[in-house]
Design a protein around this motif. Structure first.
Motif: not given
Length: 246
Positions: A108-115
Motif C-alpha cells: 500500500n505504501d508503494l502502491q505497487d506489487f513486490e515479489p
C-alpha cells in the motif's frame, strides 16, 4: 469386452484355488508419506499474498496444483470372505491441503506489487472413515491386491503457514484458514503383502490415491469463486495381523 470377461472367468477360479484357505479377519496398522494438492477447473498457477503484516497475511486463491508433503497413519479391519475378496472398514489421520504458489504482494505504501519468495502451505488435518473392497492375486506365498471404495473425512483443523521473503524482508506467519468441515470421496490403490511364514501376519506396502467429490471450499467466494478437488497420493508401509479359519 467379451474376451476380457472370459479371461476373468478363467483367472478367478485359479486365483481362488492357488492359495490356502484365507477366510477370516485381518487388522492392518500402517502409515506413510502423503503428497496433497487442490486441483480443478478454476485453480490458478499463481496467486497474490494479501495483508499488511504476518498477523493478517493470507493467499488470495489458496488452491494450487503444487504438491505439499505430509503424512498419514491409521488402521483397517478387513473381513475376508474368500481367497479372492475382502471388505474393510478403517480410519486414518491424514494431512491434506496444498503448497500455495503466491508470487507477489500488494504494498500500500508503494502502491505497487513486490515479489514474494519462499514456502506457503495450506495445511488441512482430517480424520477419515474408509470402506475399501480388496481383490487379491497370489504371488507365490505372497499376495498382490487392488482396492477401491468410498471415504468420508472430518476436518480437525486448517491453517495457512508461510516462511516467505516479501520485498526483501523475511517473515514467518501462521493464520487460521477455512476448509470443508466434511469431505466425501473415494480411494483407489494397490498393495503387496509379504508373508511372514513364522508369524501370524504380513508386512504390507501400498499406494493409495484419495480424491474428494462434491462441492469445494471457496465455491461462494466473491469475486473469485473456486471449484476444485482435494486429492492425496500416499505411500504406506505397515503390518497386517491375520486370524484365518482353519
Amino acid at each position: 469386452m467379451k474376451k476380457t470377461a472370459l479371461l476373468l472367468l478363467l483367472i478367478l477360479p485359479l486365483v481362488s484355488q492357488a492359495q490356502d484357505n484365507k477366510k477370516g479377519i485381518s487388522l492392518s496398522l500402517k502409515g506413510g508419506l502423503t503428497l496433497a494438492n487442490m486441483y480443478g477447473e478454476d485453480v490458478q498457477s499463481e496467486t497474490d499474498l494479501n495483508g499488511s503484516s504476518p498477523d493478517n497475511f493470507y493467499a488470495n486463491n489458496p488452491a494450487s496444483n503444487r504438491l505439499k508433503p505430509g503424512m498419514n497413519f491409521g488402521g483397517v479391519l478387513d473381513f475376508r470372505f474368500s481367497n479372492l475378496l475382502s471388505l474393510g472398514i478403517g480410519t486414518s489421520y491424514i494431512q491434506k491441503g496444498d503448497r500455495i504458489n503466491a508470487t507477489q504482494h500488494w504494498n500500500n505504501d508503494l502502491q505497487d506489487f513486490e515479489p514474494v519468495d519462499g514456502r506457503i502451505d495450506w495445511i488441512q488435518n482430517y480424520l477419515t472413515l474408509d470402506v475399501p473392497l480388496k481383490i487379491y492375486f497370489p504371488v507365490k506365498e505372497n499376495e498382490l491386491y487392488l482396492q477401491g471404495g468410498p471415504t468420508f473425512a472430518k476436518l480437525l483443523n486448517s491453517k495457512e503457514k508461510g516462511k516467505v521473503t516479501v520485498g526483501g524482508t523475511d517473515y514467518t506467519y501462521e493464520n487460521d484458514r477455512g476448509a470443508n468441515d466434511t469431505e466425501p470421496g473415494f480411494l483407489l490403490g494397490a498393495g503387496y503383502l509379504w508373508s511372514m511364514t513364522d508369524k501370524p501376519g504380513d508386512i504390507l506396502i501400498e499406494f493409495i490415491w484419495n480424491r474428494t467429490v462434491g462441492k469445494s471450499y471457496g465455491r461462494d467466494l466473491i469475486p473469485n469463486p473456486m471449484h476444485y478437488y482435494n486429492q492425496t497420493f500416499s505411500l504406506n508401509v505397515g503390518y497386517r495381523f491375520n486370524w484365518y479359519k482353519e
